[in-house]
Design an enzyme around this catalytic site. Structure first.
Site, short mmCIF file in Angstrom:
data_model
loop_
_atom_site.label_atom_id
_atom_site.label_comp_id
_atom_site.label_asym_id
_atom_site.label_seq_id
_atom_site.Cartn_x
_atom_site.Cartn_y
_atom_site.Cartn_z
N ASP A 45 -0.28 -2.24 23.43
CA ASP A 45 -0.41 -2.29 24.88
C ASP A 45 0.04 -3.68 25.36
O ASP A 45 -0.43 -4.70 24.85
CB ASP A 45 -1.85 -2.04 25.31
CG ASP A 45 -1.96 -1.86 26.82
OD1 ASP A 45 -1.78 -0.73 27.29
OD2 ASP A 45 -2.23 -2.85 27.52
N GLU B 191 2.43 1.24 30.03
CA GLU B 191 2.88 0.13 29.19
C GLU B 191 2.34 0.23 27.77
O GLU B 191 2.32 -0.75 27.04
CB GLU B 191 2.46 -1.21 29.81
CG GLU B 191 0.97 -1.50 29.78
CD GLU B 191 0.20 -0.91 30.94
OE1 GLU B 191 -0.89 -1.43 31.22
OE2 GLU B 191 0.68 0.04 31.58
#
Length: 253
Positions: free
Chosen positions: A78, A121
């Site tokens: 992440d 993301e």
């Protein structure tokens, strides 16, 4: 040709290409089938595999582990503070960050690994036939590559970092797909809580009392991702390099 199309084609190159029913070397119908395969299986922005393909591939690898007794590692990645990039620089800059991260993921892993965009993301990588400490080495290499590679955008350059969580499925300690994802996600958020830009995982077989202070210091220096002496406990393992074929080799340092 766009980055997404190019990378998507390279990922699908390992799939079996249907034969032309009339024996022609070039067949527009087969080309269209191949294109549709890529579109169904890949994320259009990054060219990595999408969530649908990830779920199918993970089930296959977990089943393969039960047959071969070779562990499967799962890495969740992440990007740190990604929302601030979109808010400050705009969504085109955010898209460029995602595309560069996808390129670094491909460059830091093997052809047999399954690299996917999980959503937003967040990315996920399946590492077949991989023990824990080898997976840690790959995760650390990826983390360092992301942190050391500037993203060039209109108006400047961005330095980004990523937090990574690792989980392992083995014949001795099996997980369901949802359980394995949950474990990797747990350690991802542990990395976030401990300061970001680090790799966190659990070694299931090593008791805390078996690790000396010198060993903790060595592991901290080696991996650079523990914020405290106790956190270094996470970095114990006995993985070994076992890949020899070119397609299975880890990228060079």
């Amino acid at each position: 040709m766009s980055d997404a199309t190019s990378s998507g084609q390279s990922q699908s190159s390992n799939q079996t290409i249907p034969a032309c029913p009339v024996g022609e070397l070039s067949c527009p119908f087969i080309d269209e089938v191949q294109l549709l395969r890529e579109q169904v299986a890949t994320d259009p922005l990054t060219g990595l595999y999408n969530l649908r393909h990830f779920r199918e591939a993970l089930e296959q690898e977990l089943e393969r582990t039960q047959r071969t007794l070779m562990s499967t590692a799962l890495m969740m990645v992440d990007l740190d503070h990604f929302k601030s990039i979109n808010d400050t620089w705009g969504h085109p800059a955010g898209d460029e960050v995602l595309k560069q991260t996808a390129r670094l993921i491909r460059d830091s892993t093997r052809k047999l690994d399954v690299q996917c965009r999980y959503g937003g993301e967040e990315f996920v990588i399946i590492l077949p036939s991989t023990e824990l400490m080898l997976a840690v080495q790959v995760a650390e290499r990826l983390r360092e590559n992301i942190a050391s590679t500037l993203v060039r955008i209109d108006g400047g350059e961005l330095q980004i970092t990523a937090s990574i969580g690792l989980a392992l499925h083995s014949a001795q300690q099996p997980h369901s797909a949802s359980s394995l994802i949950g474990r990797a996600d747990h350690y991802l958020y542990q990395a976030k809580r401990q300061g970001r830009n680090q790799v966190c995982f659990e070694h299931p077989d090593m008791a805390e009392t078996a690790v000396s202070g010198d060993e903790k210091s060595l592991l901290h220096d080696l991996f650079g991702c523990a914020d405290s002496q106790d956190d270094a406990d996470d970095f114990i393992g006995d993985g070994e390099e076992f890949m020899t074929a070119a397609d299975n080799a880890w990228p060079a340092e």
